[in-house]
Design a protein around this motif. Structure first.
Motif, PDB file in Angstrom:
ATOM      1  N   LEU A  92       0.825  -1.208   0.000  1.00  0.00           N
ATOM      2  CA  LEU A  92       0.000   0.000   0.000  1.00  0.00           C
ATOM      3  C   LEU A  92       0.855   1.252   0.000  1.00  0.00           C
ATOM      4  O   LEU A  92       0.614   2.180  -0.776  1.00  0.00           O
ATOM      5  CB  LEU A  92      -0.935  -0.003   1.216  1.00  0.00           C
ATOM      6  CG  LEU A  92      -1.966  -1.122   1.252  1.00  0.00           C
ATOM      7  CD1 LEU A  92      -2.811  -1.028   2.513  1.00  0.00           C
ATOM      8  CD2 LEU A  92      -2.859  -1.076   0.015  1.00  0.00           C
ATOM      9  N   ASN A  93       1.860   1.299   0.870  1.00  0.00           N
ATOM     10  CA  ASN A  93       2.727   2.474   0.912  1.00  0.00           C
ATOM     11  C   ASN A  93       3.999   2.135   1.684  1.00  0.00           C
ATOM     12  O   ASN A  93       4.062   1.148   2.419  1.00  0.00           O
ATOM     13  CB  ASN A  93       2.027   3.690   1.529  1.00  0.00           C
ATOM     14  CG  ASN A  93       1.475   3.399   2.910  1.00  0.00           C
ATOM     15  OD1 ASN A  93       2.196   3.004   3.820  1.00  0.00           O
ATOM     16  ND2 ASN A  93       0.160   3.584   3.082  1.00  0.00           N
ATOM     17  N   ILE A  94       4.994   2.966   1.467  1.00  0.00           N
ATOM     18  CA  ILE A  94       6.241   2.932   2.238  1.00  0.00           C
ATOM     19  C   ILE A  94       6.408   4.327   2.803  1.00  0.00           C
ATOM     20  O   ILE A  94       6.860   5.249   2.125  1.00  0.00           O
ATOM     21  CB  ILE A  94       7.450   2.550   1.359  1.00  0.00           C
ATOM     22  CG1 ILE A  94       7.189   1.227   0.633  1.00  0.00           C
ATOM     23  CG2 ILE A  94       8.714   2.453   2.199  1.00  0.00           C
ATOM     24  CD1 ILE A  94       8.253   0.872  -0.384  1.00  0.00           C
ATOM     25  N   LEU A 135       3.554  -0.959   4.646  1.00  0.00           N
ATOM     26  CA  LEU A 135       2.211  -1.482   4.909  1.00  0.00           C
ATOM     27  C   LEU A 135       1.744  -2.257   3.683  1.00  0.00           C
ATOM     28  O   LEU A 135       1.741  -1.723   2.568  1.00  0.00           O
ATOM     29  CB  LEU A 135       1.241  -0.344   5.218  1.00  0.00           C
ATOM     30  CG  LEU A 135      -0.161  -0.752   5.695  1.00  0.00           C
ATOM     31  CD1 LEU A 135      -0.081  -1.514   7.013  1.00  0.00           C
ATOM     32  CD2 LEU A 135      -1.054   0.474   5.847  1.00  0.00           C
ATOM     33  N   ALA A 136       1.348  -3.538   3.896  1.00  0.00           N
ATOM     34  CA  ALA A 136       0.891  -4.400   2.810  1.00  0.00           C
ATOM     35  C   ALA A 136      -0.481  -4.957   3.146  1.00  0.00           C
ATOM     36  O   ALA A 136      -0.854  -5.095   4.320  1.00  0.00           O
ATOM     37  CB  ALA A 136       1.880  -5.540   2.568  1.00  0.00           C
ATOM     38  N   ARG A 195       7.494  -2.638  -7.609  1.00  0.00           N
ATOM     39  CA  ARG A 195       6.704  -1.759  -6.728  1.00  0.00           C
ATOM     40  C   ARG A 195       7.665  -0.853  -5.972  1.00  0.00           C
ATOM     41  O   ARG A 195       8.473  -1.299  -5.166  1.00  0.00           O
ATOM     42  CB  ARG A 195       5.874  -2.596  -5.740  1.00  0.00           C
ATOM     43  CG  ARG A 195       5.056  -1.760  -4.760  1.00  0.00           C
ATOM     44  CD  ARG A 195       3.921  -1.019  -5.459  1.00  0.00           C
ATOM     45  NE  ARG A 195       3.082  -0.312  -4.497  1.00  0.00           N
ATOM     46  CZ  ARG A 195       3.260   0.978  -4.161  1.00  0.00           C
ATOM     47  NH1 ARG A 195       4.235   1.675  -4.706  1.00  0.00           N
ATOM     48  NH2 ARG A 195       2.470   1.537  -3.279  1.00  0.00           N
ATOM     49  N   HIS A 196       7.574   0.414  -6.247  1.00  0.00           N
ATOM     50  CA  HIS A 196       8.425   1.393  -5.592  1.00  0.00           C
ATOM     51  C   HIS A 196       7.633   2.667  -5.373  1.00  0.00           C
ATOM     52  O   HIS A 196       6.541   2.850  -5.913  1.00  0.00           O
ATOM     53  CB  HIS A 196       9.682   1.669  -6.423  1.00  0.00           C
ATOM     54  CG  HIS A 196       9.413   1.865  -7.890  1.00  0.00           C
ATOM     55  ND1 HIS A 196       9.582   0.861  -8.821  1.00  0.00           N
ATOM     56  CD2 HIS A 196       8.952   2.928  -8.581  1.00  0.00           C
ATOM     57  CE1 HIS A 196       9.253   1.306 -10.019  1.00  0.00           C
ATOM     58  NE2 HIS A 196       8.866   2.562  -9.910  1.00  0.00           N
ATOM     59  N   GLU A 197       8.197   3.554  -4.572  1.00  0.00           N
ATOM     60  CA  GLU A 197       7.530   4.809  -4.267  1.00  0.00           C
ATOM     61  C   GLU A 197       8.529   5.947  -4.329  1.00  0.00           C
ATOM     62  O   GLU A 197       9.724   5.768  -4.084  1.00  0.00           O
ATOM     63  CB  GLU A 197       6.875   4.761  -2.877  1.00  0.00           C
ATOM     64  CG  GLU A 197       5.688   3.854  -2.794  1.00  0.00           C
ATOM     65  CD  GLU A 197       4.652   4.338  -1.780  1.00  0.00           C
ATOM     66  OE1 GLU A 197       4.876   5.398  -1.168  1.00  0.00           O
ATOM     67  OE2 GLU A 197       3.642   3.649  -1.621  1.00  0.00           O
ATOM     68  N   TYR A 198       7.997   7.130  -4.656  1.00  0.00           N
ATOM     69  CA  TYR A 198       8.794   8.351  -4.653  1.00  0.00           C
ATOM     70  C   TYR A 198       8.651   8.989  -3.275  1.00  0.00           C
ATOM     71  O   TYR A 198       7.540   9.290  -2.832  1.00  0.00           O
ATOM     72  CB  TYR A 198       8.292   9.302  -5.737  1.00  0.00           C
ATOM     73  CG  TYR A 198       9.164  10.515  -5.929  1.00  0.00           C
ATOM     74  CD1 TYR A 198      10.277  10.465  -6.744  1.00  0.00           C
ATOM     75  CD2 TYR A 198       8.869  11.713  -5.292  1.00  0.00           C
ATOM     76  CE1 TYR A 198      11.084  11.579  -6.932  1.00  0.00           C
ATOM     77  CE2 TYR A 198       9.659  12.835  -5.468  1.00  0.00           C
ATOM     78  CZ  TYR A 198      10.768  12.759  -6.295  1.00  0.00           C
ATOM     79  OH  TYR A 198      11.562  13.865  -6.461  1.00  0.00           O
ATOM     80  N   THR A 199       9.780   9.177  -2.597  1.00  0.00           N
ATOM     81  CA  THR A 199       9.717   9.650  -1.219  1.00  0.00           C
ATOM     82  C   THR A 199      10.938  10.503  -0.905  1.00  0.00           C
ATOM     83  O   THR A 199      11.811  10.705  -1.752  1.00  0.00           O
ATOM     84  CB  THR A 199       9.626   8.458  -0.258  1.00  0.00           C
ATOM     85  OG1 THR A 199       9.423   8.927   1.062  1.00  0.00           O
ATOM     86  CG2 THR A 199      10.894   7.626  -0.305  1.00  0.00           C
TER      87      THR A 199
END
Length: 1281
Positions: free
Chosen positions: A97-99, A105-106, A403-407
């Motif tokens: 869901l998010n990092i 969180l999965a 699956r990655h996120e911009y942070t």
């Protein structure tokens, strides 16, 4: 993935796949809903993974880091650690869901009757994660560990935002339960919420009850014979419709067919700056950057009585307002996440493409507006807390490829979260934000220091009180004072404009205004300080004032402050202000009107009857009339000058008053303006006055800038590399020069030498000062004449190309960079890796997916706005290419095929279409932009790009075609090829040192020039050389006769007409010098040493002795300090004996050119010894060696080996022997003693024999100019022996 070493996102992925990789399946496969927030519920299992020790690790970095490269290590550690966990969760069918921060969180979404099976699956996944990744040991000594929490039940989801930007939120009791389970877990533990425990197959787990009706600790899964986990896993796959059975992408969402509607939906959940880069087609590894940002964290706590749906509407209202206010100030609402008591909004100012000046001030003002709105407009709000921090962070992509996120990651991110709990109910900020905002101090209140978890030194904290009017006067005089030791440079024209205004005011009795306009750092404040000094010296009364940006919002503030300075009440105590003002007004303003100044100057004169009957407009007019009257009386006694710095921040009412004053009172006004600020209408009208003169302030000339640098450093001369460093970064800007010099002093990278003191010259390591003296230009000392004079040098182990910019200058440059479009920013960042000057072909090589036409179009735009300039040099470059590759036919054929293909595709070539100059070389035209753009790259991506540059330039590192090609050190590549690969080519890492930062896979791409890359030598010269040396000359007379006959056959006039100009100087600047820099950055010291020798040899060929010394000094620093004992000699870099001999020979030649004869002899002998030839020290040794050279060695010339490669290795050794002997001959010929003539004669004889051996071993090769010169001319001294 954060640093680019993992597998990157494939460039062939469509836009939908790249968007889906940034978002959870919950959004990708979500059904469309209405615009209003709507709760959607589903059954599922939540997995929360908390990385402990990460905040403590960031704290360690914040205490020890000196640059943003330490943030690189932090991002590298976290991204690689979390990416393994992400991939493991995806393999078990989880949806990331998010990092957020250090929490992952999965979610597994299933039906209610499937929960027990899925809980077993997630528990097994958690146990494996703890087993494989539970403890991660870092080199810094801080271990990273995992705390895992599980919950199961009904999960509610809601999307808030508008049509432009949307955010996914998970709410409900089970979301709170997973957070509680994480908090209850200790390191390396797994905790299940009580509801999850009730829903699972309890007989399968070994647990420990922690708190009744709260949570249980999972120890292990019980092994039951009948239970086969593989069968259970296959069973669970039937519950997960989006599970990817293919091992390529791990997610079905990445393989969806193109869908424009889906793409538009997904785009709403991604930040706009990232969307621009995705639309531009930038690779994922090019997205990440290191930059300084300002973070705002808004925390809202709600009353427990509020319903969930009502809370969602409150969050929707807050999100809309926060995003609107933040975007006006140049920031973005990054994400929204829930916690047990409410929600948090993370906003970031200064992300790539969003950098604005004064971002800290905008962040503070936006935060206070949000704080007021949330308290006043949002019902059910229990507490509002906002914290603001500013500092360097990693802005980029973390996670796995699928699956990655911009942070954002950094110590300041942890600090902003800790400040929320430490200072609840306030708008708090750290000291950096307070200082960089440049807001008045009375808008802040210092907060008490508090302990924060895992943060050892949070620093001073302040509460922002909002914009408030100053209730008392402060000292607002000029910020810069005149420095008598630093005279004003190149400002004679500007000072003349002031003198003309001064004469006009005194003689013509009319007002004059001089407005100096120039960019930031051009010396406007220093010019005002000089004018202030000159005016006071001549007896004028000066009223100086420096304005700030916030002053523009206060009506009549500039005149109010100027008149307070005039009445001398600006710094007096408050209790004495009224008495002081009364004394000043007596005799000029009648007593009943004194009360007009009560509100203006914060005094309390009794309200008179006359004034009480005036309306506000009449009072304002009367105040202005009184001011005119007072100033008119003052100028009759003493000339009056207003000095206003940063006048662009003056309010409109003050401009209007000054315009009227200028036309009615003979007063001089001197102001400074910054051209980037748009002036108000009153200011524009003031500038159009015939009594106002606008004077532009230009940049300093190069000579003046270097003089300023010498004064700042307290020296009379600086080395050439430091001159280049300053000129490339300053572009004539005095502020940049001052800050850079102070930064160099603070980093302790300069060494100072007394000019009068004789330096020790017996060692190579002590020649730096003498080298600077040999190229010194006259800089008069700024102080007294009898003071000691110094020069400075750069420490040997310092690479000025990688010295980071001071934070102030980097912020200025990043602001300029972010004004460009995303494609222009990418081009500038890639060009920054190449260097100050760069070739278009190499730039295109670094830009993935760019064709030549697109590249030239973007370049044309950047050239038009002067970001880039066409490379300018003393002589125009030729139309043909000056960079001749090492004649690898395959490469040449490939280039020809590409050229033919491109010509066939378009009838008009890009060069003709866009008028591309023949140089094809550009340079940066904006100061600091290259350095700041280079620093934005993560370290691993820097290495990858520098590696690409080195591989591209490697084939161009040779003499120009007009010099017949070949190495600058003859046959250099053949001599070092002692270790071959199976294909016969020497790898770039043949002598790779153990400390290299590159892996073998990377270094395999970067190879030293191979022996198989033979040059296309000229056959005509080869035949001439063979004919010349085929006869063995037994005596000196025969040799000279042979030489005279060959010289007579040559026509000098014909050679002059047919000789083409040499372009080796351009190759040195555009190929060899950048190659050394690229190799040093990627950590390949052996390769750097190779090209440093080549660059030094090229510099000597071009008669640039200082640059040859510079390159050799760099090579010395790679080898390390020599040991006092020869048997302990051990270099840091492993080099072959030939390169060590070449190193000695080149240093000997440099010493000879510097006049260090003794050291030159020593190094030449040392080089010969390494080449297995000894040169005697005594007269007896000379006699013996002469006999051997005349009668024995001439008869025993060794036969050339059959192996061509071995033959060329021998030729390389012979060439260096000839060079060393030629040097010895020149050195001993400088002395007139009989002994010296004997040594010189021996050197000539040995040189002749070596040259004959060289010629006999190279019948088919052109051996370069050095051998023929040595044989032809130096042998002439044989007759004297």
């Amino acid at each position: 993935m954060a640093t680019g070493e993992r597998a990157a996102v494939p460039s062939l992925w469509p836009v939908e796949a790249r968007l889906a990789a940034l978002l959870p399946d919950l959004l990708v496969f979500r059904k469309p809903r209405g615009p209003e927030p709507e709760l959607a519920t589903a059954q599922g299992v939540l997995l929360g993974v908390h990385v402990t020790g990460f905040t403590a690790l960031m704290d360690r970095f914040s205490l020890t880091c000196k640059s943003e490269h330490d943030m690189d290590k932090l991002a590298h550690i976290f991204s690689y650690y979390i990416s393994d966990i992400v991939e493991h969760v995806l393999c078990f069918g989880g949806d990331i869901l998010n990092i957020t921060g250090n929490v992952l969180l999965a979610l597994w979404t299933v039906k209610q009757n499937q929960l027990s099976d899925i809980i077993t699956l997630v528990a097994k996944c958690s146990l494996e994660i703890q087993e494989k990744f539970g403890i991660y040991h870092t080199k810094e000594g801080q271990d990273l560990q995992l705390k895992i929490g599980l919950s199961a039940g009904q999960i509610s989801q809601v999307i808030v935002g508008n049509e432009q930007r949307q955010y996914l939120l998970l709410v409900g009791q089970d979301v709170d339960d997973v957070q509680l389970a994480q908090r209850l877990a200790q390191a390396n533990e797994i905790v299940l919420s009580w509801n999850c425990w009730k829903l699972c197959e309890q007989y399968m787990f070994e647990v420990e009850i922690m708190r009744e009706d709260e949570a249980v600790k999972l120890r292990d899964m019980r092994i039951i014979d009948a239970f086969d986990f593989d069968e259970h896993f296959d069973k669970c796959l039937d519950y997960l419709p989006h599970y990817q059975t293919s091992a390529d992408t791990l997610r079905t969402a990445l393989d969806l067919d193109p869908d424009s509607a889906l793409e538009q939906t997904l785009r709403k959940h991604i930040m706009k700056n990232l969307l621009k880069k995705i639309d531009e087609g930038q690779p994922t590894e090019y997205v990440s950057e290191f930059r300084t940002v300002t973070m705002v964290l808004v925390s809202l706590e709600f009353h427990k009585s509020a319903w969930v749906l009502h809370l969602c509407h409150l969050i929707q209202e807050a999100a809309l307002y926060i995003s609107t206010v933040i975007e006006k100030g140049g920031g973005q609402l990054s994400r929204i996440f829930m916690f047990e008591k409410g929600c948090m909004f993370l906003c970031v100012f200064g992300l790539p493409g969003d950098k604005k000046p004064d971002e800290c001030a905008h962040a503070l003002e936006s935060s206070f507006s949000i704080f007021s709105f949330c308290w006043e407009k949002l019902a059910e709000t229990k507490l509002v807390s906002i914290s603001i921090t500013n500092g360097p962070v990693f802005c980029g992509v973390i996670g796995a490829v699928a699956r990655h996120e911009y942070t954002v990651i950094g110590p300041k991110v942890s600090l902003v979260a800790r400040m929320i709990t430490a200072y609840p109910g306030l708008v708090s900020c750290d000291e950096v934000t307070y200082l960089r905002s440049m807001l008045p101090a009375y808008n802040f209140k210092k907060l008490p220091e508090k302990m924060m978890k895992n943060i050892s030194n949070p620093g001073k904290m302040y509460e922002y009180l909002g914009h408030r009017r100053c209730i008392m006067f402060g000292k607002r005089h000029l910020a810069r004072e005149r420095n008598k030791n630093h005279p004003l440079l190149d400002r004679e024209k500007e000072l003349e404009a002031f003198r003309m205004a001064q004469q006009g005011c005194l003689h013509q009795k009319e007002g004059h205004a001089v407005l100096y306009e120039g960019g930031k750092g051009y010396g406007k404040s220093q010019l005002l300080a000089e004018i202030n000094f000159l005016a006071q010296k001549e007896g004028h009364r000066v009223l100086p004032l420096k304005l700030k940006e916030t002053d523009f919002k206060q009506c009549f503030y500039a005149i109010q402050t100027l008149m307070a300075i005039f009445f001398e009440i600006d710094t007096c105590p408050a209790y004495y202000r009224q008495e002081c003002l009364h004394k000043q007004l007596c005799g000029m303003v009648e007593e009943p009107l004194h009360c007009l100044f009560n509100d203006l100057f914060f005094v309390k004169f009794p309200l008179s009857f006359k004034v009480s009957h005036m309306d506000d407009l009449t009072r304002q007019k009367k105040v202005k009339a009184c001011f005119f009257q007072v100033l008119q009386e003052a100028v009759r006694e003493t000339p009056l000058i207003f000095l206003i710095d940063e006048a662009q921040y003056m309010d409109a009412a003050s401009w209007e008053f000054l315009e009227t004053l200028l036309s009615s009172v003979p007063i001089i006004m001197v102001m400074t303006l910054t051209p980037t600020i748009t002036l108000c209408d009153c200011a524009q009208h003031f500038l159009q006055s015939s009594q106002a003169v606008l004077v532009p302030i230009l940049k300093l000339a190069a000579t003046s800038l270097l003089r300023m640098a010498c004064w700042e450093l307290g020296v009379v001369s600086i080395p050439q590399e430091l001159q280049i460093y300053l000129l490339h970064r300053c572009f004539g800007n005095p502020l940049y020069c001052e800050v850079l010099c102070q930064d160099l002093l603070s980093k302790d990278i300069l060494v100072f030498h007394d000019l009068e003191k004789e330096e020790e010259n017996s060692k190579w390591e002590t020649l730096s000062a003498n080298a600077v003296k040999s190229t010194m230009y006259n800089i008069p000392p700024a102080g007294s004449e009898d003071q000691e004079l110094y020069i400075c040098t750069v420490k040997d182990d310092v690479n000025l190309d990688t010295v980071l910019l001071p934070p102030l200058l980097k912020e200025i440059a990043v602001n300029q960079l972010d004004q460009l479009s995303p494609e222009e920013q990418l081009l500038v960042k890639c060009a920054a890796v190449i260097g100050h000057c760069f070739q278009i072909d190499l730039l295109q090589h670094l830009l993935p997916g760019w064709d030549k036409n697109k590249l030239l179009q973007v370049l044309k735009v950047l050239v038009d706005i002067h970001v880039f300039l066409w490379f300018n040099k003393s002589q125009e470059l030729p139309a043909e290419s000056i960079l001749v590759p090492s004649s690898i036919k395959i490469i040449e054929q490939t280039k020809e095929e590409k050229k033919k293909k491109s010509d066939a595709d378009s009838p008009l070539s890009p060069q003709e279409e866009l008028s591309l100059p023949q140089t094809k070389v550009l340079e940066f035209g904006v100061p600091l932009l290259r350095e700041a753009a280079w620093e934005l790259w993560p370290r691993a991506q820097q290495i990858a790009l520098h590696l690409e540059c080195a591989c591209f330039l490697r084939d161009l590192a040779c003499r120009c075609g007009n010099c017949h090609g070949g190495d600058f050190v003859p046959f250099h590549r053949f001599a070092i090829c002692s270790t071959k690969s199976c294909s016969g080519t020497s790898r770039f890492c043949s002598y790779k040192d153990t400390g290299s930062v590159l892996t073998q896979v990377i270094t395999d791409r970067l190879q030293l020039p191979s022996p198989q890359d033979s040059f296309q030598f000229q056959t005509k010269e080869c035949r001439s050389q063979e004919a010349f040396t085929s006869e063995h000359c037994r005596t000196e007379e025969e040799f000279l006769d042979q030489m005279n006959r060959k010289l007579a056959q040559t026509s000098p006039e014909k050679d002059m007409l047919t000789t083409k100009p040499c372009h080796c100087e351009e190759i040195l600047k555009l190929v060899l010098s950048p190659l050394t820099r690229h190799c040093l950055v990627i950590g390949e010291a052996t390769c750097a040493f190779y090209y440093l020798l080549e660059a030094a040899a090229a510099s000597l060929d071009l008669s640039d002795n200082y640059m040859a010394f510079f390159y050799l000094r760099k090579a010395s620093s790679l080898l390390g300090q020599p040991s006092a004992f020869s048997f302990l000699k051990k270099h840091k870099v492993k080099i072959c004996q030939f390169e060590e001999a070449t190193f000695c020979c080149l240093r000997s030649e440099v010493c000879f050119n510097m006049g260090q004869i003794t050291l030159a002899k020593k190094l030449a002998r040392q080089g010969l010894q390494l080449l297995k030839r000894s040169f005697p020290w005594t007269w007896f040794g000379v006699l013996l060696q002469t006999f051997l050279e005349k009668y024995w060695r001439s008869c025993c010339l060794s036969r050339s080996p059959d192996n061509p490669s071995e033959n060329k290795k021998k030729l390389a050794v012979l060439q260096q022997r000839v060079r060393c002997l030629s040097l010895l001959w020149q050195l001993y010929n400088l002395e007139t003693t009989t002994s010296s003539r004997r040594f010189a004669g021996l050197a000539t004889l040995m040189q002749k024999n070596s040259a004959e051996e060289l010629a006999s071993g190279a019948p088919d090769c052109y051996v370069g100019p050095s051998a023929s010169v040595c044989v032809s001319f130096n042998a002439m001294s044989t007759a004297a022996f």
